[in-house]
Design an enzyme around this catalytic site. Structure first.
Site, PDB file in Angstrom:
ATOM      1  CG  HIS A 205      -6.365  42.835 -39.906  1.00 52.71           C
ATOM      2  ND1 HIS A 205      -6.436  42.374 -38.607  1.00 52.71           N
ATOM      3  CD2 HIS A 205      -6.655  41.769 -40.698  1.00 52.71           C
ATOM      4  CE1 HIS A 205      -6.759  41.086 -38.618  1.00 52.71           C
ATOM      5  NE2 HIS A 205      -6.896  40.700 -39.869  1.00 52.71           N
ATOM      6  CG  ASP A 238      -6.532  44.136 -35.614  1.00 49.25           C
ATOM      7  OD1 ASP A 238      -6.953  44.836 -36.564  1.00 49.25           O
ATOM      8  OD2 ASP A 238      -6.276  42.918 -35.733  1.00 49.25           O
ATOM      9  CB  SER A 321      -9.142  38.514 -39.449  1.00 51.77           C
ATOM     10  OG  SER A 321      -7.869  37.927 -39.468  1.00 51.77           O
TER      11      SER A 321
END
Length: 480
Positions: A205, A238, A321
């Site tokens: 992402h 992910d 992230s």
């Protein structure tokens, strides 16, 4: 680390003492009667304070060597039968004439002389302490103690957070992703050096917005920036792998740990760029293991990622992230991927702050995905060949749906579930030794395995439990 100023000794009297005025205190006899003394003008000195004699001095309050002072009067002798000693002579002055007739020398006179010398020395020491205390009382404002500069070669203890972070930071990058055709779209995330060839491991992402015609760059902690390109992405896991276009020599990959051996309570260190603040280090512990997590990619398309996550209370925010979650040795045990946010009410990458619920993809799983992406550029997922209800919050297991997407069969003919005898309506309650409470939990657990693994399922049908052995199939690429 603070340094306390304790135990400092009273500085010694100067080797050549200044000449103070004569003492103004008369000596007393054994009964406390003051001996007569010619009148003299007393010097202008503050009264002697007995409490000041024992006051410690500080290093920055050491008196100057040539400052004059008045020694205090010696204490009165109280021993029975001993005459009161004469007042001590002023430093550098001649002895006053004796008012008593001469007496024979004896051992008692020698003792008395020694006593006088001791009292004079005590008076001098008390005077120095009093002078220093007066100087302290008259000093300006600050009572803080300076610790001094740390030496240039000051080293942190091996295994400390500072030592681990200092070694890991040069291998962590801040990723800037910009969508094609618009400089305004994109975002910031984190990644880390995976190998010496210049591969960077991060979240899907983080780079998804720039994957189709956009631009990517990676900035190291020394400020150097390199263009990067996507090698492969796995939306379901992910996970994404980038490659620096002109990778510098001497890259230091972060060492990979073993996420299977992590224990609840182990220390953790997270590195990333929360809200764009690059090279941020936070600490915490492993709060839980095997936490089933389904997180959105932020696109609003309903494409979720599933993981059996490591939960940590280390502060993780948007921008963390893709960054590494390290153990106390500095080995990577996970990739920071999602947070529970009080502002969003769900898991994902909202702009609300950390509330101490962060989730990382276990590195054992991420490594297998990364190696697959480097080899072929596309992910491979293990599957059971059945569609289950993905409604979250259930406690009864993962129920096989009546039909699949678009009216397809819920149990794929000839697939692993069909071969094991599973049917629509069956409720899977255990996968191996893991209890299953929902569809997302089942998917998260399946994806910790590899295609070809044999796993025992426990399911319920018509109120009765049964087991079946399933050999996991595979699916290549991301669908939907």
């Amino acid at each position: 680390m603070s340094t306390e100023n304790e135990g400092n000794a009273v500085p010694a009297a100067p080797s050549v003492p200044p000449v103070p005025p004569s003492s103004s205190a008369p000596a007393e006899d054994a009964h406390g009667t003051a001996a007569p003394e010619p009148p003299r003008t007393p010097p202008h000195t503050p009264p002697y304070d007995p409490a000041g004699a024992g006051a410690p001095t500080r290093a920055h309050d050491v008196p100057p060597p040539h400052a004059s002072h008045t020694p205090p009067a010696p204490p009165t002798s109280t021993g029975a039968g001993w005459p009161a000693p004469p007042p001590p002579p002023a430093w550098g002055a001649s002895l006053p004439p004796s008012s008593e007739p001469p007496r024979k020398r004896s051992g008692g006179g020698l003792v008395a002389a020694l006593l006088v010398a001791a009292l004079v020395a005590g008076g001098i020491g008390g005077g120095v302490g009093y002078w220093a205390a007066e100087q302290n009382d008259g000093s300006s404002s600050s009572t803080t103690v300076a610790a001094g500069e740390a030496p240039a070669d000051f080293a942190r203890e091996p295994g400390s957070v500072a030592a681990v972070a200092g070694k890991a930071l040069p291998s962590v990058v801040t990723i800037e992703a910009k969508a094609g055709g618009s400089e305004a779209e994109g975002g910031t995330g984190t990644g880390f050096v995976y190998d010496k060839e210049g591969h960077i491991l991060t979240n899907n992402h983080v780079v998804a917005s720039a994957a189709e015609g956009g631009t990517l760059s990676a900035t190291f902690s020394d400020g150097k920036t390199y263009d990067a390109e996507v090698v492969g992405r796995a939306q379901g896991y992910d996970v994404a792998v980038l490659k620096l276009k002109k990778a510098p020599s001497g890259l230091a990959p972060l060492p990979l740990g073993n996420s299977e051996r992590v224990a609840v309570g182990d220390s953790t260190i997270a590195i990333g760029a929360p809200f764009g603040l690059s090279n941020t280090v936070t600490t915490g512990i492993i709060s839980a293991k095997n936490r089933p997590v389904a997180s959105g990619d932020g696109s609003g398309a309903g494409r979720n990622s599933y993981m059996s996550a490591l939960q940590t209370d280390a502060s993780i925010n948007p921008g963390n992230s893709g960054g590494p979650l390290l153990d106390a040795r500095g080995a990577v045990i996970g990739i920071n991927s999602a947070i529970q946010s009080a502002g969003s009410g769900g898991l994902g990458q909202s702009q609300a702050g950390s509330i101490g619920l962060g989730f990382a993809i276990p590195i054992n799983q991420a490594k297998g995905v990364a190696d697959q992406l480097i080899r072929t550029g596309e992910p491979v997922y293990p599957v059971i060949g059945a569609t289950v209800n993905m409604a979250e919050g259930g406690t009864e297991g993962a129920r096989i749906a009546p039909e699949g997407e678009g009216g397809t069969p819920a149990v794929v003919p000839g697939g692993p579930a069909a071969k094991a005898g599973l049917k629509p309506g069956d409720v899977i309650i255990k996968f191996g030794d893991r209890t299953i409470d929902s569809g997302p939990t089942l998917i998260s657990e399946i994806w910790t395995h590899k295609p070809g693994d044999r796993v025992t399922l426990t399911y319920e049908r018509g109120g009765k439990s049964a087991t079946a052995e399933v050999t996991l199939g595979e699916r290549k690429g991301d669908s939907g």
